[in-house]
Structure formats: C-alpha cells, structure tokens
Design an enzyme around this catalytic site. Structure first.
Site, PDB file in Angstrom:
ATOM      1  N   TYR A 365      93.606  37.474  -3.452  1.00 44.74           N
ATOM      2  CA  TYR A 365      93.765  38.904  -3.047  1.00 44.74           C
ATOM      3  C   TYR A 365      92.495  39.668  -2.467  1.00 44.74           C
ATOM      4  CZ  TYR A 365      97.052  42.786  -2.955  1.00 44.74           C
ATOM      5  OH  TYR A 365      97.994  43.646  -2.581  1.00 44.74           O
ATOM      6  N   GLU A 399      95.703  48.345  -5.965  1.00 45.65           N
ATOM      7  CA  GLU A 399      96.027  47.144  -5.534  1.00 45.65           C
ATOM      8  C   GLU A 399      95.553  45.793  -6.279  1.00 45.65           C
ATOM      9  OE1 GLU A 399      96.049  45.648  -1.136  1.00 45.65           O
ATOM     10  OE2 GLU A 399      95.125  47.297  -0.906  1.00 45.65           O
ATOM     11  N   LYS A 460      96.628  34.513   9.743  1.00 44.89           N
ATOM     12  CA  LYS A 460      96.963  35.373   8.742  1.00 44.89           C
ATOM     13  C   LYS A 460      98.677  35.577   8.710  1.00 44.89           C
ATOM     14  CE  LYS A 460      96.844  38.287   5.422  1.00 44.89           C
ATOM     15  NZ  LYS A 460      96.334  37.917   4.183  1.00 44.89           N
TER      16      LYS A 460
HETATM   17  P1  AMP Z   1      97.928  38.006   1.269  1.00 48.31           P
HETATM   18  O1  AMP Z   1      98.913  39.025   1.557  1.00 48.31           O
HETATM   19  O2  AMP Z   1      98.657  36.592   2.295  1.00 48.31           O
HETATM   20  O3  AMP Z   1      96.845  37.851   1.697  1.00 48.31           O
HETATM   21  O4  AMP Z   1      98.131  37.495  -0.089  1.00 48.31           O
HETATM   22  C1  AMP Z   1      97.146  37.809  -1.098  1.00 48.31           C
HETATM   23  C2  AMP Z   1      97.207  36.995  -2.207  1.00 48.31           C
HETATM   24  O5  AMP Z   1      98.366  36.810  -2.810  1.00 48.31           O
HETATM   25  C3  AMP Z   1      96.949  35.528  -1.614  1.00 48.31           C
HETATM   26  O6  AMP Z   1      95.508  34.992  -1.530  1.00 48.31           O
HETATM   27  C4  AMP Z   1      97.526  34.749  -2.940  1.00 48.31           C
HETATM   28  O7  AMP Z   1      96.518  34.439  -4.038  1.00 48.31           O
HETATM   29  C5  AMP Z   1      98.727  35.405  -3.120  1.00 48.31           C
HETATM   30  N1  AMP Z   1      99.874  34.870  -2.374  1.00 48.31           N
HETATM   31  C6  AMP Z   1     100.266  35.307  -1.355  1.00 48.31           C
HETATM   32  N2  AMP Z   1     101.365  34.875  -0.967  1.00 48.31           N
HETATM   33  C7  AMP Z   1     101.783  34.131  -1.954  1.00 48.31           C
HETATM   34  C8  AMP Z   1     102.790  33.177  -2.081  1.00 48.31           C
HETATM   35  N3  AMP Z   1     103.654  32.866  -1.398  1.00 48.31           N
HETATM   36  N4  AMP Z   1     102.759  32.457  -3.185  1.00 48.31           N
HETATM   37  C9  AMP Z   1     101.937  32.625  -4.237  1.00 48.31           C
HETATM   38  N5  AMP Z   1     100.840  33.515  -4.096  1.00 48.31           N
HETATM   39  C10 AMP Z   1     100.689  34.011  -2.834  1.00 48.31           C
HETATM   40 MG    MG Z   2      98.982  35.042   2.977  1.00 50.14          MG
END
Ligand code: AMP
Ligand code: MG
Length: 534
Positions: A365, A399, A460
């Site tokens: 995150y 967040e 992304k």
């Molecule tokens: P993002 O919005 O893609 O930057 O997501 C933030 C964080 O949430 C990622 O770095 C993961 O650690 C976790 N995350 C995002 N998508 C998933 C998913 N489909 N399954 C599990 N963890 C997720």
């Molecule tokens: Mg992602």
C-alpha cells in the site's frame, strides 16, 4: 504473547485531575481488552487497551511518567544506540519513555514507526502520532481532562467540549471530526503538548514530507531505493511467517519478493478477486517465482458491497475514493481465517486452530503516493505537482489505518510508508520516477533482479479497479435509479450516511441496512433535478 505482533493495537486513555472513569468504549479493532488505572498526587490515568496477550508491554513508567504505546517501532537498533550505559529497554514503550527522559518531546522526532502514544507526565499530557499518522489518534481536551483514543468512536461517551476553544478546536492544527464537536484528530507527524489543568495545547511537527528533490545517477537511485525497502521489509517481518497481500503488481510483488528473500521458509501470500474481476493470474506468476504458499479468495460482489459499513466503521473516513480502495482489502481481511502455512510450499496450508490466528500482514500500500504512480502522467512538472499535492492531502484520510485488518484480528503494516523509505521516494527528482517511458521507474528497476520481467513492467492497476469495486459500487447506485451523472456525488452521500450511522450514532456495521441507505440517497437524487457532479 505472540512475539510476532505489537503489544497493543489501540487504546482509549484519559488523564484527569480528579479520578472519574471513562465509559466502556466501542472499538472496531478486535483484540483482548485490558482496563488499567493509576492515581498519582497530580492526576489519574485510566486506560482501556487493545492487546494480544501481554498488555504490560504497552505501558512504561519512569521518573513519575507513564506512557501508553500502541503499535511498533522500526528503528529500534538506531534508537538503542542513543542510550549508552543504560539497561536496554525491552519493549517499544520502555524505549520511548527512556528516550523521552533524554530528549523530551523531541524523542518523537527520532522514531520510525507505526504507532500512537499518550504520555502522562505530572500536570502534562503528551499525545503523539507516527510520521504518517498511520495509526489515527483523536483527542478531546477540556480544562482538567484529556481523552485520547485510536478510534473516534471510542470517544463517543466524551461530552462535547469544543465550545470552550476557538472554532471548537483545542489547537489550530487539529482536524475536526465530522459531527463530533470537541473531538479532533491529531495531525500526522505531530506531538501535542497539553497542560491538563487548563487544556492548553501546543502542537509540534515531528515530520514533514521533504520538499527538496535529490538528483542521483540511475544506479545510485536504484540502489538507495532497494536498500531502503529491504530494511523496511526486514524490520516489519517478525520471527513468524509473514503474510503478504499480493495483487501481482510491482508494489506488492516487491514486498513479497523481499520478504521471501529474508525468510528461512516459504512466506504466505493471498490474493482477492470478485465474480466481476480479479488479478489471480498475475499474482500466481509472482507466487510461483518466490515459492510462496499462495491462496486465492473470491468474494461475491454482493458480499463485497455489504462490507461498505465495515470499511467505513474501521477507517472512519468519508472520502468515497478511499473507501473504494479499502473495501476490497476489508473483504479480504475479514475472510482470512487461519492462513498460516507449515513450511510446505504448494501445500494447502495448516489450519491448526490452537496457535492463534492473528497474522502479521505486509502490504504494498501507498507506493503510488510518493512516486505519483496513479497519475499516469509523463510530464515531469505535473508529476511532481501531483506528488506534492498527494503528500499534502493524505492526512486525515486514514488510508493506512491498522484498524482495517484489526477488525478481523490481524496486524498490518506498509513498508512503502516506512519513514525512511518515504523520505527517499518523495525526495527523488521526478525524472527518476518517470523514466524510459515507465511510471515508478526507479522502483521497477530496483526489483528487476528479484521478479519476472512481466511483473517488473506490469502497468498500474488499482485494487478498486482490479477487483471491479468501483464499477460494482456504481452499478449498485444506477440500479437504484440514480442518474449516471450523479453517481460520484451519490457515492459520497452513501459513505457519509454510513459514517453518520456507525461512527457518529455508534451503530454496529452489521445493523446498517445498505439497501435502505441507497434508497435514501436515490430519493434525494430524485429531488435534485440538476445534480452537479463533483
Ligand atoms: P493498489 O491499489 O493496487 O496499489 O493496491 C494496494 C495494495 O493492496 C497492494 O500493494 C497489495 O498489497 C494490496 N492488493 C491490491 N490488490 C490486491 C488483490 N487483488 N489481492 C490482494 N491484495 C491486493
Ligand atoms: Mg494493484
């Protein structure tokens, strides 16, 4: 206590000149609860602590002061080096109070951690957040009484006292809490010095996002990012097997790869998807590459949306975009159960129930905020403007709150928002963030030897997109008759209405009728013939 977890993950603390007891607070975070009371000549201190089995480790007492500390530190070794010749403190709380003895409130400028703290020091109360305010902290201050809690709803019993201060705030930097006059959120990277008898508050900054930009040769920038991130992952992985929430994007894959490097056995990874969308194939590539014990959890879209009240309850946030990012992770955390593996990659995991199910979770995150990743912007001036804006406005959105996973009994932590990683990432000049036609170039290059090429260059995809959450939430509203042009505004109204029910009125999220909330907002939309989308 499980050495893999922080001593405490939340608290309500009250410092008073007389000795009344605070009411039983409501918390979304789930852990053991301990009540604790101390009376000195000058004041009384009452605490309700959320802990994992060793509440004493969350308290420290020294020189007439008492500290309540929730969360954890990531630079213990550095900090211990500042206390030569002393009996080295065992717990993070003991370390902080020993530093306070030497540095006073400036001790909080030394800490790299994820924490909230309250210190009772004779006629003073000191309330502190970590650099990023990643564990929210709320206060209610009146002459003779200071209340501090890691969730706003825990202060529901506190009488509104805001009127005694200009604009209802005991200090000008305090962030007011929606419909809760007298309660305000302590800003990120701040320490409040409060005189209990008068309620007089002075706020000091302990961290601000760097404004200057560093110019480094490519290889040096890449090396700096790699080393900072390795250290952040190392300091966040305890003696147990870490669990990484993995999408297969560069951010979480980097964390998973670095956690796997330093783990003696295979780590655990988990991915969530819905019946609408998932990133399972991409996450599987990473899991296979690093040899993790990997799990996939599919959440039906109806169940996902029914989690909206839980996400709002945990994050205490009314920003619909933030709630959309947090909703899929909320759903994932609530379904985790016992995912602890017994060291057998490819096995189906060990479900032995007697070892406790609380997990230490690492996420990817927040990497996009200092790197401008979600802006899909190639002009460097605009990219840096976006980074500045996002670093100026993250505070108060919650967040990063640990309550999201704590609601399901787990502890989560975000290596990209480690204080040192954040300092490095924010301060790199924009041309290192966007380079050779790639976003987040420096991060991608820093992990190029640790991940398959397809992962390193993967574009992304936000979790709200990859899980179909944004479109499912929109459809929930348009199916209820809300015009397309009003959907954005309606999302905000839905989230605010849920917030009012679960945070302001104190209802449990299971008691919120989402359909009724949507209907209410849809009726409002019907009486609003020319909605202006925000
Ligand atoms: P993002 O919005 O893609 O930057 O997501 C933030 C964080 O949430 C990622 O770095 C993961 O650690 C976790 N995350 C995002 N998508 C998933 C998913 N489909 N399954 C599990 N963890 C997720
Ligand atoms: Mg992602």
């Amino acid at each position: 206590m499980d050495a893999n977890l922080p001593a405490a993950i939340g608290f309500l603390a009250e410092v008073r000149q007389d000795s009344a007891r605070p009411p039983e607070p409501v918390f979304a975070a789930r852990a053991f609860r301990a009540r604790w009371h101390e009376r000195t000549a000058d004041r009384s201190l009452h605490t309700v602590l959320l802990h994992f089995g060793a509440p004493d480790e969350a308290y420290a007492r020294e020189a007439g002061r008492t500290l309540v500390f929730a969360g954890e530190l990531y630079n213990r070794d550095e900090l211990l080096g500042l206390l030569p010749g002393r009996v080295l403190p065992g717990s993070d709380a003991a370390l902080v109070i020993a530093l306070f003895d030497v540095y006073g409130i400036h001790a909080f400028r030394l800490l790299n951690g994820r924490f909230a703290a309250l210190l009772a020091d004779r006629e003073r109360a000191v309330a502190a957040t970590d650099h990023a305010g990643s564990m929210p902290l709320y206060v209610s201050v009146a002459p003779g009484q200071v209340l501090a809690a890691t969730e706003a709803k825990a202060l529901r019993g506190a009488a509104p006292r805001g009127r005694s201060f200009p604009q209802g705030r005991p200090f000008p930097q305090g962030r007011p809490v929606r419909r809760r006059p007298g309660i305000c959120q302590v800003p990120a990277g701040s320490v409040l010095d409060i005189q209990v008898s008068t309620g007089l508050c002075v706020a000091h900054r302990t961290w601000t996002p760097p404004a200057a930009r560093r110019i480094l040769p490519e290889d040096e920038a890449v090396d700096t990012v790699r080393r900072a991130l390795e250290r952040a992952v190392r300091s966040r992985t305890g003696p147990g097997t870490p669990l990484v929430v993995l999408s297969g994007g560069i951010d979480s894959s980097a964390v998973a790869a670095l956690a796997a490097h330093r783990s003696a056995g295979p780590i655990d990874t988990v991915s969530m998807g819905t019946d609408q969308a998932d990133e399972f194939a991409q996450a599987r590539v990473v899991a296979r590459h690093i040899g993790s014990v990997h799990q996939e959890i599919t959440v039906p879209t109806g169940d996902l949306l029914r989690g909206l009240p839980h996400a709002v309850w945990a994050a205490e946030c009314t920003d619909p975009d933030v709630i959309e990012y947090l909703l899929p992770l909320t759903a994932l955390y609530l379904r985790l159960g016992d995912t602890r593996n017994d060291g057998d990659p490819g096995g189906d995991g060990d479900t032995g129930g007697d070892r406790g199910t609380a997990r230490r979770i690492l996420t990817g995150y927040g990497a996009d905020i200092p790197l401008g990743g979600m802006h899909r912007e190639s002009r460097l001036a605009q990219l840096d403007t976006a980074v500045c804006h996002d670093m100026d406005t993250f505070d108060g959105l919650n967040e990063m709150t640990p309550t999201l996973s704590a609601m399901a009994g787990h502890w989560s932590t975000h290596p990209y928002w480690d204080r040192d990683v954040l300092d490095v990432l924010v301060s790199l000049e924009a041309g290192l963030k966007r380079r050779h036609g790639r976003d987040k170039w420096v991060l991608r290059a820093a992990l190029s030897d640790a991940l398959p090429h397809e992962v390193v260059v993967r574009p992304k995809l936000g979790v709200h997109e990859g899980s179909g959450t944004t479109s499912s939430f929109s459809r929930l509203l348009t199916d209820a008759g809300i015009p397309k042009g009003f959907v954005r505004q309606a999302k905000r109204l839905v989230v605010e209405e849920i917030y009012d029910q679960v945070v302001v009125e104190g209802r449990h999220p299971d008691e919120v009728a989402l359909d009724a909330v949507v209907e209410l907002i849809s009726e409002r939309a019907a009486h609003h013939p020319h909605p202006i989308p925000r």
